[in-house]
Design a protein around this motif. Structure first.
Motif, PDB file in Angstrom:
ATOM      1  N   LYS A 486       5.758  19.614 -11.366  1.00  0.00           N
ATOM      2  CA  LYS A 486       6.066  20.035 -12.598  1.00  0.00           C
ATOM      3  C   LYS A 486       5.671  18.677 -13.761  1.00  0.00           C
ATOM      4  CE  LYS A 486       8.845  23.591 -12.225  1.00  0.00           C
ATOM      5  NZ  LYS A 486       8.363  24.986 -12.756  1.00  0.00           N
ATOM      6  N   CYS A 536       5.543  16.331 -24.703  1.00  0.00           N
ATOM      7  CA  CYS A 536       6.537  17.170 -23.931  1.00  0.00           C
ATOM      8  C   CYS A 536       7.988  17.127 -24.085  1.00  0.00           C
ATOM      9  CB  CYS A 536       6.339  16.568 -22.350  1.00  0.00           C
ATOM     10  SG  CYS A 536       4.445  16.341 -21.809  1.00  0.00           S
ATOM     11  N   GLN A 537       8.574  18.099 -24.584  1.00  0.00           N
ATOM     12  CA  GLN A 537      10.049  18.485 -24.826  1.00  0.00           C
ATOM     13  C   GLN A 537      10.575  18.128 -23.460  1.00  0.00           C
ATOM     14  OE1 GLN A 537      11.175  21.928 -27.072  1.00  0.00           O
ATOM     15  NE2 GLN A 537      13.235  21.447 -26.679  1.00  0.00           N
ATOM     16  N   LEU A 539      14.318  18.296 -23.025  1.00  0.00           N
ATOM     17  CA  LEU A 539      15.399  19.360 -22.648  1.00  0.00           C
ATOM     18  C   LEU A 539      14.723  20.565 -23.100  1.00  0.00           C
ATOM     19  CD1 LEU A 539      18.283  17.035 -24.067  1.00  0.00           C
ATOM     20  CD2 LEU A 539      17.450  17.336 -21.896  1.00  0.00           C
ATOM     21  N   VAL A 540      14.411  21.359 -22.089  1.00  0.00           N
ATOM     22  CA  VAL A 540      14.047  22.964 -22.193  1.00  0.00           C
ATOM     23  C   VAL A 540      14.834  23.749 -21.425  1.00  0.00           C
ATOM     24  CG1 VAL A 540      11.773  22.130 -22.889  1.00  0.00           C
ATOM     25  CG2 VAL A 540      12.403  22.479 -20.364  1.00  0.00           C
ATOM     26  N   ALA A 541      14.779  25.002 -21.435  1.00  0.00           N
ATOM     27  CA  ALA A 541      15.353  26.086 -20.813  1.00  0.00           C
ATOM     28  C   ALA A 541      15.207  26.028 -19.212  1.00  0.00           C
ATOM     29  CB  ALA A 541      14.998  27.485 -21.383  1.00  0.00           C
ATOM     30  N   ASP A 542      13.869  25.731 -18.921  1.00  0.00           N
ATOM     31  CA  ASP A 542      13.567  25.853 -17.359  1.00  0.00           C
ATOM     32  C   ASP A 542      14.254  24.602 -16.883  1.00  0.00           C
ATOM     33  OD1 ASP A 542      12.098  25.342 -14.937  1.00  0.00           O
ATOM     34  OD2 ASP A 542      10.323  25.965 -15.673  1.00  0.00           O
ATOM     35  N   GLN A 543      15.237  24.876 -16.033  1.00  0.00           N
ATOM     36  CA  GLN A 543      16.031  23.607 -15.554  1.00  0.00           C
ATOM     37  C   GLN A 543      15.240  22.653 -14.574  1.00  0.00           C
ATOM     38  OE1 GLN A 543      19.881  24.710 -14.042  1.00  0.00           O
ATOM     39  NE2 GLN A 543      20.589  25.593 -16.082  1.00  0.00           N
ATOM     40  N   SER A 546      12.924  20.566 -16.784  1.00  0.00           N
ATOM     41  CA  SER A 546      13.726  19.548 -17.461  1.00  0.00           C
ATOM     42  C   SER A 546      14.242  18.411 -16.719  1.00  0.00           C
ATOM     43  CB  SER A 546      15.018  20.345 -18.095  1.00  0.00           C
ATOM     44  OG  SER A 546      15.748  19.505 -18.960  1.00  0.00           O
ATOM     45  N   ARG A 549      11.452  16.215 -15.907  1.00  0.00           N
ATOM     46  CA  ARG A 549      10.966  15.250 -16.721  1.00  0.00           C
ATOM     47  C   ARG A 549      12.308  14.129 -17.249  1.00  0.00           C
ATOM     48  NH1 ARG A 549       8.598  19.736 -21.026  1.00  0.00           N
ATOM     49  NH2 ARG A 549       6.423  19.801 -20.101  1.00  0.00           N
TER      50      ARG A 549
END
Length: 575
Positions: A486, A536-537, A539-543, A546, A549
């Motif tokens: 990832k 690169c954000q 905190l995203v929906a894809d756990q 996230s 990262r």
């Protein structure tokens, strides 16, 4: 502390190449020493220049590179091995790198990069060493903070650091000060003005002595009284010393610096006779115009003055006595002396005298010089009063920081403490970030500049990482499962590659006695991280994405805090 097993790509390449060249006398250590980082990462992550190999293999460097390329299997650590002329370039395989580096940082935490290279050997570090009864000014900042960083680094690498503040508490300047005090001072004025009043008296002495040279003889007479134990002279000397130590301690408390020994020059007075006697016994001492010297003409140096005509000792005499005492007391493997470059000849001279005395550990005495601090091209001088007090600089930096906080974030908790951490961090990082041998022209504007590549920029980046982790309630504990693939994206991968370099950069800073290497590394890490944050954000929906990262953010936070700690700078979690 056990030696941590860090993935060392240079070592892997050295073993691969030396394995291919097993029938030659080219070994892994030679290959390791040749490896370098390409100036452009598009070429690869590591490069082996083959020029020196051609001398042994009797082939053209490009041909050697091409032949090695066909014989080296890149898996599993390298994505590819390519040639570019005489260079053999290696590109790292992302997933093993990400897995190892981030996993190791999660496992080790703040001890990531620590190693047991010293195996408990002692390193004595002589640093700071302000003169009693003189102001603690910005000219002392370099020695103080460079020595502190070296102390921290060597402890981090498994040595036992011994920090010594060799206070300048002996010499004719005390005779000058007593003379000035008796003529132009008073007990009440000194009690009120403290070190500033002592400085005023010292400056006045030199101004008056230009017109009246008899004052110098009067000063020498007062110092002789100190040496001979005169009650009044000793009482004044001790009083002036106490005033100075109180001021020094205030500055050290602000900087967060402490020492294992504060034994100054006076501590070695009763040890000087033994040094002189030994020099006589070994036929090293000669008389020259009434003074006692060690002739160093054979070694291209002026004579080392041991005793003046009147029999009093000098800096070199006391330094030799101190070195003998420290070797006996600490059994050091190395002794570092962090002082200005202007003293280089002095150290060369007395190091040579110790060697001529027959002590093979003279080779373990190291002068760590640094450049001058001047005011707009003019040297700092207590005699003329051209000084900027270090305490004034630090308190001004703290006040400026507090004003910025009040303007931008008035509700910040513990803002007074954070203002101190950031203000002091700005001053300390500014002193450490330039190559230590460079001269520095002091200016208030540069010392208090918080923009650009500064300590506050690093502290803010650390606080940003902490904020991200707080929002996610991410603790960064060992055993966090994440998917390394990832993070196989340019911005994230660049951060991981920079994280990987941390142990190597710490060793380089220790080897070269160069704190600016750590400063440069931390700036690079912060810049790479801020680019990642922008691209690169987290905190995203894809756990899964996230979590990966967040592991990266946690690793950056850890190494920024560790690196700043080695520099003697605090890492606030909020700003």
């Amino acid at each position: 502390m056990q030696k941590n097993s860090y993935l060392d790509y240079k070592r892997i390449i050295a073993q691969l190449v030396s394995g291919v060249l097993a029938e030659t006398n080219i070994d892994a250590e030679m290959i390791y020493g040749l490896l370098e980082y390409p100036p452009n990462q598009e070429l690869g992550d590591l490069a082996l220049p083959c020029f020196q190999l051609s001398k042994v293999l009797k082939k053209a460097p490009p041909l050697i590179a091409a032949q090695l390329q066909t014989q080296i299997d890149p898996a599993p650590y390298f994505a590819e091995v390519q040639t570019a002329g005489a260079y053999l370039n290696f590109r790292l395989a992302p997933e093993p790198l990400i897995t190892n580096v981030l996993g190791k940082i999660l496992e080790c935490g703040s001890s990531y990069g620590a190693q047991n290279l010293g195996d408990g050997e002692k390193i004595v570090i002589d640093y700071s060493a302000p003169n009693i009864a003189k102001p603690f000014h910005v000219g002392h900042l370099s020695s103080t903070v460079i020595g502190n960083v070296l102390y921290n680094i060597f402890n981090f690498l498994g040595f036992i650091s011994v920090g010594i503040n060799y206070l300048g508490d002996w010499g004719t300047q005390f005779g000058k000060l007593i003379t000035a005090y008796k003529k132009w001072g008073s007990e009440a004025e000194v009690k009120q003005g403290l070190i500033k009043e002592l400085t005023r008296l010292y400056v006045k002495f030199h101004t008056e002595a230009e017109a009246d040279p008899t004052l110098d003889e009067e000063a020498r007479e007062w110092f002789r009284k100190i040496e001979n134990g005169d009650e009044e002279a000793l009482k004044l000397w001790k009083w002036f010393k106490e005033i100075s130590l109180e001021e020094f301690q205030r500055v050290y408390d602000i900087l967060g610096i402490s020492f294992d020994s504060m034994a100054g020059e006076s501590f070695y007075n009763d040890k000087i006779k033994a040094v002189v006697d030994e020099l006589k016994e070994k036929n090293l001492l000669e008389e020259s115009d009434g003074a006692s010297i060690v002739d160093l003409e054979l070694y291209g140096m002026p004579p080392c003055l041991i005793l003046k005509k009147d029999g009093s000792s000098l800096y070199a005499t006391r330094d030799i006595a101190a070195a003998l005492y420290r070797k006996k007391t600490y059994q050091f493997s190395k002794a570092l002396y962090v002082t200005g470059m202007a003293q280089s000849l002095h150290f060369q001279q007395w190091f040579k005298v110790v060697e001529l005395m027959g002590y093979d550990w003279a080779k373990d005495l190291v002068h760590v010089p640094f450049g001058l601090v001047n005011l707009k091209g003019e040297k700092l001088s207590t005699r003329t009063g051209r000084v900027v007090l270090l305490e004034d600089l630090l308190t001004t930096a703290i006040q400026k920081t507090l004003e910025i906080i009040e303007e931008k974030n008035p509700d910040l908790p513990q803002k007074a403490q954070i203002a101190q951490d950031v203000g002091v961090g700005a001053v300390v990082f500014g002193a450490l970030s330039v190559n230590r041998i460079k001269d520095v022209t002091f200016s208030w504007e540069e010392a208090l500049n918080f923009d650009g590549e500064t300590g506050p920029y690093l502290q803010y980046t650390h606080a940003r990482a902490c904020s991200i982790l707080r929002k996610a309630d991410f603790q960064g504990e060992t055993g966090v499962n994440f998917e390394p693939e990832k993070l196989n994206e340019p911005a994230a991968l660049k951060v991981v590659k920079t994280l990987y370099l941390f142990p190597e950069r710490i060793i380089a800073a220790a080897t070269e006695y160069e704190p600016s290497i750590i400063c440069r590394y931390l700036i690079d890490l912060a810049q790479d991280f801020n680019w990642f944050y922008h691209e690169c954000q987290v905190l995203v929906a894809d756990q899964d994405l996230s979590r990966a990262r967040l592991v990266l953010v946690s690793a950056v936070k850890t190494l920024l805090a560790t690196g700043l700690g080695l520099l003697g700078i605090k890492a606030p979690e909020q700003m």
